[in-house]
Write a protein that holds these residues in place. Structure first.
Motif, mmCIF file in Angstrom:
data_model
loop_
_atom_site.group_PDB
_atom_site.id
_atom_site.type_symbol
_atom_site.label_atom_id
_atom_site.label_comp_id
_atom_site.label_asym_id
_atom_site.label_seq_id
_atom_site.Cartn_x
_atom_site.Cartn_y
_atom_site.Cartn_z
ATOM 1 N N ARG A 6 -10.009 -5.362 2.438
ATOM 2 C CA ARG A 6 -10.857 -5.132 1.258
ATOM 3 C C ARG A 6 -11.530 -6.393 0.761
ATOM 4 N N ASN A 15 -7.757 6.572 1.714
ATOM 5 C CA ASN A 15 -9.109 6.585 1.170
ATOM 6 C C ASN A 15 -9.472 8.055 1.190
ATOM 7 N N HIS A 66 0.846 -1.189 0.000
ATOM 8 C CA HIS A 66 0.000 0.000 0.000
ATOM 9 C C HIS A 66 0.879 1.236 0.000
ATOM 10 N N GLU A 100 -6.754 -1.574 3.856
ATOM 11 C CA GLU A 100 -6.356 -1.432 2.456
ATOM 12 C C GLU A 100 -5.851 -2.744 1.864
#
Ligand code: SAM
Ligand code: SF4
Ligand code: SF4
Length: 398
Positions: free
Chosen positions: A60, A45, A2, A367
């Protein structure tokens, strides 16, 4: 993994270092203790969810965070050919310095936050965890943690068993619940060819028995099956542990790290493992104990107990993977096959608050999309193309 989260982490760390106390004067600050500006500059986000300590954060793919694996040392007294081959981990290899390792306080702080986000099981691993000095103290600190609804944490340890005969009692007294011991053969010649340090089988068996006698059960025995190395020992291992208090688990040889020269041809699929055992010691499949259990359970039809197979290569279980890993020096990895982790030690040593640490951990998990084993072929080509390296198993913890 990420990248935005990683940027956020470095921002948090450098903010602390360059502008005095973390977030002094930063406004407005949201419930996560982070300014909108900081989120705005490095969006994870567009609208990050506030962090709650309700014991539930999902990724997710809707997988909750449930298990924390902590590598307490990158060192090992074995040189298993599939994990720390001597050609790479030889005399010249540089292991971490003591001040690079997370302290017990830092580990416990991360664990406490992970528990607030839903972790119910903590596994200490490595390298060889029993090489970490004063491990009992860490176990006792971790065993004081409670889930948000007051439950004890299940604290386990994976070890090569070499020091277990000496350490089992003190670890049990400190609050350790269970151990998993790795043992790849009952034949000294084969076992020594795997551990590559001339370590005898008998000493591991002694450690296992001592762990059992002090109550560190149920004890699982991990056997990594590598075709051409120890697959001839599948049935003898099954026979030896059948009817004992120990549960043998046969693990497919995995392509972790970059050092073990993994080839698909060396993987003995779990289906074949079961078929070889079944031909001599009839078994039948049993339902899993809980969702997300890594090992598929089989029991002997004559009531001689059970075995497990871990099919990380031929039947991936990414869909139910609830594990996060913290490396020896405090990087958080959301997959065993990751190429990068998030540096939580930098955050902690930069003076971040628990709220900030909690926010970062929750965001990393939210994430998360990892499913390496499901995408193995595509991922392998991607890694070749980008030149990225996977993290070694001995560093990230198995
Ligand atoms: N030193 C301890 C031990 O051996 O149990 C703990 C760390 S070790 C990395 C954790 C587990 O990973 C062990 O059961 C080991 O057999 C397994 N392992 C290491 N390399 C592996 C590989 N390439 N494929 C499958 N399992 C592996
Ligand atoms: Fe050491 Fe465990 Fe790796 Fe073997 S599998 S080299 S015992 S860390
Ligand atoms: Fe979990 Fe990654 Fe293994 Fe899949 S490959 S089961 S996501 S650790």
């Amino acid at each position: 993994m990420h990248p935005p989260v990683r940027v956020l982490i470095s921002t948090l760390a450098t903010t602390r270092l360059t502008s005095g106390p973390a977030y002094a004067g930063a406004a407005p600050v949201n419930k996560e203790g982070l300014s909108r500006e900081q989120w705005g500059v490095h969006p994870v986000n567009s609208q990050p969810e506030p962090v709650t300590s309700t014991g539930m954060v999902s990724d997710r793919r809707n997988r909750p965070l449930r298990d924390l694996r902590i590598s307490v040392t990158d060192r090992c007294n074995f040189r298993c050919v599939y994990c720390m081959p001597k050609q790479i981990f030889g005399r010249d290899f540089t292991f971490m310095e003591r001040d690079e390792l997370l302290t017990f306080e830092e580990i416990t702080r991360l664990a406490r936050i992970a528990v607030a986000h839903g972790v119910q099981k903590i596994r200490l691993t490595g390298g060889e965890p029993l090489l970490r000095k004063g491990l009992e103290e860490l176990v006792s600190m971790l065993s004081a943690l409670r889930t948000p609804n007051g439950q004890e944490i299940d604290i386990a340890l994976t070890t090569n068993g070499s020091a277990l005969a000496v350490k089992a009692k003190s670890l049990k007294d400190a609050g350790l619940k269970r151990v998993t011991v790795s043992l790849d053969s009952l034949e000294d010649a084969t076992f020594k060819a795997v551990n590559d340090v001339d370590f005898p089988v008998a000493k591991v068996l002694e450690g296992i028995d001592e762990a059992y006698s002090v109550g560190l059960g149920p004890i699982k025995i991990n056997m990594v099956v590598k075709g051409g190395q120890n697959d001839q020992d599948i049935v003898p291992m099954a026979r030896h542990f059948k009817g004992s208090p120990y549960i043998l688990r046969l693990i497919e040889f995995m392509d972790v790290g970059n050092s073990n020269g993994w080839q698909m041809t060396q993987v003995v699929p779990s289906a074949e493992v079961i078929s070889r055992i079944n031909a001599q010691l009839p078994v039948e499949e049993v339902a899993s104990n809980y969702p997300g259990e890594t090992s598929a359970r089989w029991r002997y039809r004559d009531g001689g107990g059970e075995i497990g197979v871990i099919s990380s290569v031929t039947q991936s279980f990414c869909h139910s993977c609830t594990r996060v890993r913290v490396s020896t020096e405090g990087k958080l990895f959301t997959c065993l096959f990751a190429t990068e982790g998030d540096d939580l030690r930098a955050l902690m040593r930069g003076g971040c608050s628990d709220e900030q640490l909690s926010s970062v951990m929750a965001h990393i998990w939210r994430e998360r999309t990892d499913r390496y084993s499901e995408l193995r072929s595509a991922k392998t080509s991607e890694l070749h193309a980008t030149g990225k390296k996977k993290i070694e198993m001995s560093y990230i913890g198995g």
